[in-house]
Enzyme design. Sequence first.
Site, PDB file in Angstrom:
ATOM      1  N   ASP A 209       0.843  -1.195   0.000  1.00 18.04           N
ATOM      2  CA  ASP A 209       0.000   0.000   0.000  1.00 18.04           C
ATOM      3  C   ASP A 209       0.876   1.241   0.000  1.00 18.04           C
ATOM      4  O   ASP A 209       1.842   1.327   0.767  1.00 18.04           O
ATOM      5  CB  ASP A 209      -0.907   0.037   1.238  1.00 18.04           C
ATOM      6  N   ARG A 261      -7.609  -5.349  -6.613  1.00 12.94           N
ATOM      7  CA  ARG A 261      -6.595  -4.326  -6.354  1.00 12.94           C
ATOM      8  C   ARG A 261      -5.221  -4.726  -6.908  1.00 12.94           C
ATOM      9  O   ARG A 261      -4.279  -4.916  -6.161  1.00 12.94           O
ATOM     10  CB  ARG A 261      -6.487  -4.010  -4.863  1.00 12.94           C
TER      11      ARG A 261
END
Length: 390
Positions: A209, A261
């Site tokens: 992330d 994602r």
Amino acid sequence: MTIHFLLLFLLAILSLLMFIPTSTSPVQDPELIVGQVLKAIDITRYRLSTPSCSASNPIDGCWSCDQNWNNKRQQLADCGIGFGKNAIGGKDGPIYVVTNPKDDPWMPEPGTLRYGVMQDEPLWIIFSQDMVITLKQELIIKSFKTIDGRGAIIRIARGSGITIKHVSNIIIHGIQIHDCQGDGVSIRRSTHIWIDHCFFSNCTDGLIDATHGSTAITISNNYMSHHDKVMLLGHSDSCTQDTGMQVTVAFNRFGEGLIQRMPRCRHGYFHVVSNDYSGWEMYAIGGSAAPTIISQGNRFIAPKSNKEVTKHFGVPHEEWKKWNWTSAGDLLLNGARFTTSGTTSKTSTSNGYGASIKTLSSSVASLTRGAGILDCRTGRRCYPTPFRLV
């Protein structure tokens, strides 16, 4: 005394701001960087496939064919491409050898990984032997560090993950990160980051992330498998710090058991090039808050249940149709569909050097052949190996 403490406080704030990129000033011209990446791939496709060096892609062609790589470790810092190409890690510092796999967040011992990453000076961190390191708390890395797992089997597993926060110039290369609590690697308010040739799987949050104004990032040559929310690039729709985020996602293999994602993007500019997608459950590439996504030369193999590669979040079609999402040279297999929107990037059909990218996906198997951990042994070149968790 009051003035003295005030000065110290102001110095601390200034040192912190040095590592927070501004959303109104992207680090680099994105079209220029995209063109440079495509040119480097062309050189690899037509010049590096020789008996003496069959390197997988331009990154590996820069260093992996050298049998003396072990004595030239820091030359890796000259081999990056894309938005994170200027990440030098610990190139300008000495070698630090991790000899002890134990982790003590409160009193780190010399010879442990945590002791190395918390030092103020640049360090190129390597490992004396194979290790499984179970982190008791997140591993917070200071600026100008390289974690280089070549020559050993290094696993960060069954504990916390790695945090890159308020820093710059970090390289993470050649380690396995799996079964972690939280993110595998969390990047926050940091710049000039390169994550290369790692294996990621099965963390409780994301695998990688990048949020809160982070930028100048390259994520390359990694193998990812068995995970839900793989890669988040941009914290939230309301986090305008991420307007200046620029990330290159190249030569990765998105393997079995992934759901979504790959990546999910917000606000910034994202070049997704020459990656291999073995499938997805919900979607592969998604986004919200008007990100620019340039998809080039990827191979998308759709699963039986969901053929759509992309997902636009949070707004009706009349709004997201203005977002710049382009697909050029992508190979869409098993009925895969890529929904484009917005205007076409000027680097969508040509890299600026006269070479078409329409056939780029025909090379994706070779460009990603070395994704994950390389087989590196002293006295010989490093080789791609069939993936395995070791």
